[in-house]
Design a protein around this motif. Structure first.
Motif, short mmCIF file in Angstrom:
data_model
loop_
_atom_site.label_atom_id
_atom_site.label_comp_id
_atom_site.label_asym_id
_atom_site.label_seq_id
_atom_site.Cartn_x
_atom_site.Cartn_y
_atom_site.Cartn_z
N GLY A 37 -11.60 7.09 3.42
CA GLY A 37 -12.97 6.64 3.62
C GLY A 37 -12.99 5.26 4.23
N PRO A 38 -14.13 4.57 4.21
CA PRO A 38 -14.21 3.22 4.77
C PRO A 38 -13.19 2.27 4.12
N LEU A 39 -12.47 1.55 4.96
CA LEU A 39 -11.47 0.56 4.54
C LEU A 39 -10.34 1.18 3.73
N GLU A 40 -10.07 2.47 3.97
CA GLU A 40 -8.98 3.17 3.30
C GLU A 40 -7.95 3.66 4.30
N VAL A 41 -6.72 3.82 3.80
CA VAL A 41 -5.59 4.20 4.64
C VAL A 41 -4.88 5.40 4.01
N LEU A 42 -4.58 6.40 4.83
CA LEU A 42 -3.79 7.55 4.37
C LEU A 42 -2.35 7.33 4.81
N VAL A 43 -1.43 7.39 3.84
CA VAL A 43 -0.02 7.12 4.10
C VAL A 43 0.80 8.39 3.86
N ARG A 44 1.64 8.72 4.84
CA ARG A 44 2.62 9.79 4.63
C ARG A 44 3.76 9.17 3.83
N VAL A 45 3.93 9.62 2.60
CA VAL A 45 4.89 9.00 1.69
C VAL A 45 6.31 9.35 2.11
N ARG A 46 7.13 8.32 2.27
CA ARG A 46 8.54 8.53 2.55
C ARG A 46 9.41 8.18 1.35
N ALA A 47 8.86 7.41 0.42
CA ALA A 47 9.55 7.10 -0.83
C ALA A 47 8.54 6.53 -1.82
N CYS A 48 8.76 6.83 -3.10
CA CYS A 48 7.96 6.24 -4.17
C CYS A 48 8.91 5.93 -5.32
N THR A 49 9.06 4.66 -5.65
CA THR A 49 9.94 4.30 -6.75
C THR A 49 9.19 4.44 -8.08
N VAL A 50 9.94 4.75 -9.12
CA VAL A 50 9.36 4.92 -10.45
C VAL A 50 9.19 3.55 -11.09
N CYS A 51 7.99 3.24 -11.56
CA CYS A 51 7.75 1.99 -12.27
C CYS A 51 8.37 2.10 -13.66
N ASN A 52 9.30 1.19 -13.95
CA ASN A 52 10.04 1.25 -15.21
C ASN A 52 9.17 0.97 -16.43
N ARG A 53 7.98 0.48 -16.24
CA ARG A 53 7.08 0.24 -17.37
C ARG A 53 5.84 1.14 -17.29
N SER A 54 5.01 0.96 -16.26
CA SER A 54 3.74 1.69 -16.23
C SER A 54 3.92 3.19 -16.16
N ASP A 55 4.69 3.67 -15.19
CA ASP A 55 4.86 5.12 -15.05
C ASP A 55 5.44 5.73 -16.32
N LEU A 56 6.43 5.05 -16.89
CA LEU A 56 7.05 5.59 -18.10
C LEU A 56 6.09 5.53 -19.29
N ALA B 113 -3.38 8.14 8.90
CA ALA B 113 -4.75 8.02 9.41
C ALA B 113 -5.42 6.84 8.73
N VAL B 114 -6.48 6.32 9.34
CA VAL B 114 -7.23 5.21 8.76
C VAL B 114 -8.71 5.54 8.76
N GLY B 115 -9.42 4.96 7.80
CA GLY B 115 -10.85 5.17 7.72
C GLY B 115 -11.61 4.12 8.51
N PRO B 116 -12.93 4.26 8.58
CA PRO B 116 -13.76 3.29 9.31
C PRO B 116 -13.57 1.87 8.79
N GLY B 117 -13.48 0.92 9.72
CA GLY B 117 -13.39 -0.49 9.37
C GLY B 117 -11.99 -1.03 9.18
N VAL B 118 -10.98 -0.17 9.18
CA VAL B 118 -9.60 -0.62 9.00
C VAL B 118 -9.11 -1.27 10.29
N THR B 119 -8.57 -2.49 10.19
CA THR B 119 -8.12 -3.22 11.38
C THR B 119 -6.69 -3.73 11.27
N ARG B 120 -6.13 -3.81 10.05
CA ARG B 120 -4.83 -4.45 9.87
C ARG B 120 -3.66 -3.51 10.14
N VAL B 121 -3.86 -2.21 9.98
CA VAL B 121 -2.80 -1.24 10.21
C VAL B 121 -3.33 -0.11 11.07
N ALA B 122 -2.38 0.64 11.68
CA ALA B 122 -2.76 1.73 12.57
C ALA B 122 -1.82 2.91 12.35
#
Length: 331
Positions: free
Chosen positions: A24-43, A70-79
């Motif tokens: 949506g507006p000011l949002e970014v869709l990322v194709r995940v290439r890696a996600c590390t497990v948070c040793n505190r929160s995720d657990l 992909a990026v939503g409306p208003g996103v300017t910092r990444v492409a």
């Protein structure tokens, strides 16, 4: 797309046909290439879902590196096509795609592998947590898991004159020495042993998040010293402190949280500038990599941890998982 969902206590399920989020507006869709497990929160979310209200509210799988899809409306910092790391996404990173606010996305240098880039989610935390470290300070960091090691590196970059690393585990303390600790202290986690570490530090960082470690940090600092709450109190959510001691010592205290977007943006931009430097020692922090389908195996490995049990209660473990720091999940 494939996506893991936390649906109950110690219950994660792989969905094969989950819908791909739309930015949506000011949002970014990322194709995940890696996600590390948070040793505190995720657990904590995994083990305390349904037992702690906040464990059903946070984002399970929030340490992401990937490519902008992909990026939503208003996103300017990444492409689209840009390599990025993400802090606090809107949807889980244990998936092929994840959604994030633009403010939570930072550029990832080409030289940093995605598995290591996902660890950079910790960097804004460490940047904000060490904002009170001044040139020449003597700093003690209690807890040498991934976030404690990142705080160690940030305190060094800020000009600390002496860094003391404290932990239960000899193997982790060896990593601390490699990452720049001037001295290391192995303790059994008791208040008595923690008190023996010293009492004249300028800054003491609690990178564990238990009542014992927080109160130990109060004892470690000098008069008018700074105590930093970096570890997350997900298990022991209520901590009792001796206010008389705090008043007599004239303590300064702050947390690692960035409570408003301006603070989040400032810490994120600093992290972005530091992301390509070898000073972070990311290869030494990443210890294991698993495929997305192996997430249950990774959770099992990381669950062999004393930190997942109440501070005053019994635990089948006397320390952290053996020879384990950051674990990356790769879709």
């Amino acid at each position: 797309m494939r996506r893991y969902e936390l649906v109950g206590r110690r219950d994660i399920r792989l969905v094969a046909d989950a819908p791909v989020p739309e930015p949506g507006p000011l949002e970014v869709l990322v194709r995940v290439r890696a996600c590390t497990v948070c040793n505190r929160s995720d657990l904590a979310y995994y083990h305390y879902y349904g037992l702690r209200e906040h464990c059903a509210q946070g984002c399970y799988g929030h340490e992401i590196a990937g490519v902008v899809e992909a990026v939503g409306p208003g996103v300017t910092r990444v492409a689209p096509g840009q390599r990025v790391f993400v802090r606090t996404p809107l949807t889980t990173g244990y998936a092929e795609f994840a959604l994030a606010r633009e403010i939570a996305v930072g550029a990832l240098p080409d030289a940093v592998p995605f598995e290591q880039g996902a660890i950079l989610q910790l960097l804004p935390l460490a940047v904000h947590a060490t904002r009170g470290v001044r040139l020449g300070d003597r700093v003690a960091i209690v807890g040498q898991g991934p976030v404690g090691l990142m705080a160690l590196r940030m305190a060094a970059l800020r000009g600390a004159s002496h860094l003391t690393a404290v932990d239960l585990d000899d193997w982790r303390l060896e990593r601390s020495a490699l990452l720049g600790a001037d001295s290391t202290r192995r303790v059994d986690g008791s208040a008595a042993q923690l008190a023996d570490v010293g009492a004249d530090f300028d800054v003491a960082v609690d990178a564990v998040g238990t009542p014992t470690t927080l109160n130990a940090c109060v004892g470690l600092v000098r008069q008018n010293g700074l105590v930093v709450m970096l570890g997350t109190h997900h298990v022991d959510t209520h901590v009792t402190v001796d206010l008389v001691t705090w008043e007599r010592k004239g303590l300064r205290v702050h947390s690692s949280a960035e409570p408003v977007d301006t603070a989040r943006a400032e810490a994120m931009r600093t992290a972005e500038r530091l992301s390509g430097t070898r000073e972070l020692h990311l290869p030494e922090i990443l210890t294991h990599t698993y495929a997305l389908e192996e997430l249950p195996k990774a959770m099992e490995q990381l669950s062999a941890s004393r930190a997942l049990y109440p501070d005053a209660g019994e635990s089948p473990y006397d320390g952290p998982p053996r020879e384990t720091l950051k674990v990356a999940i790769v879709p």
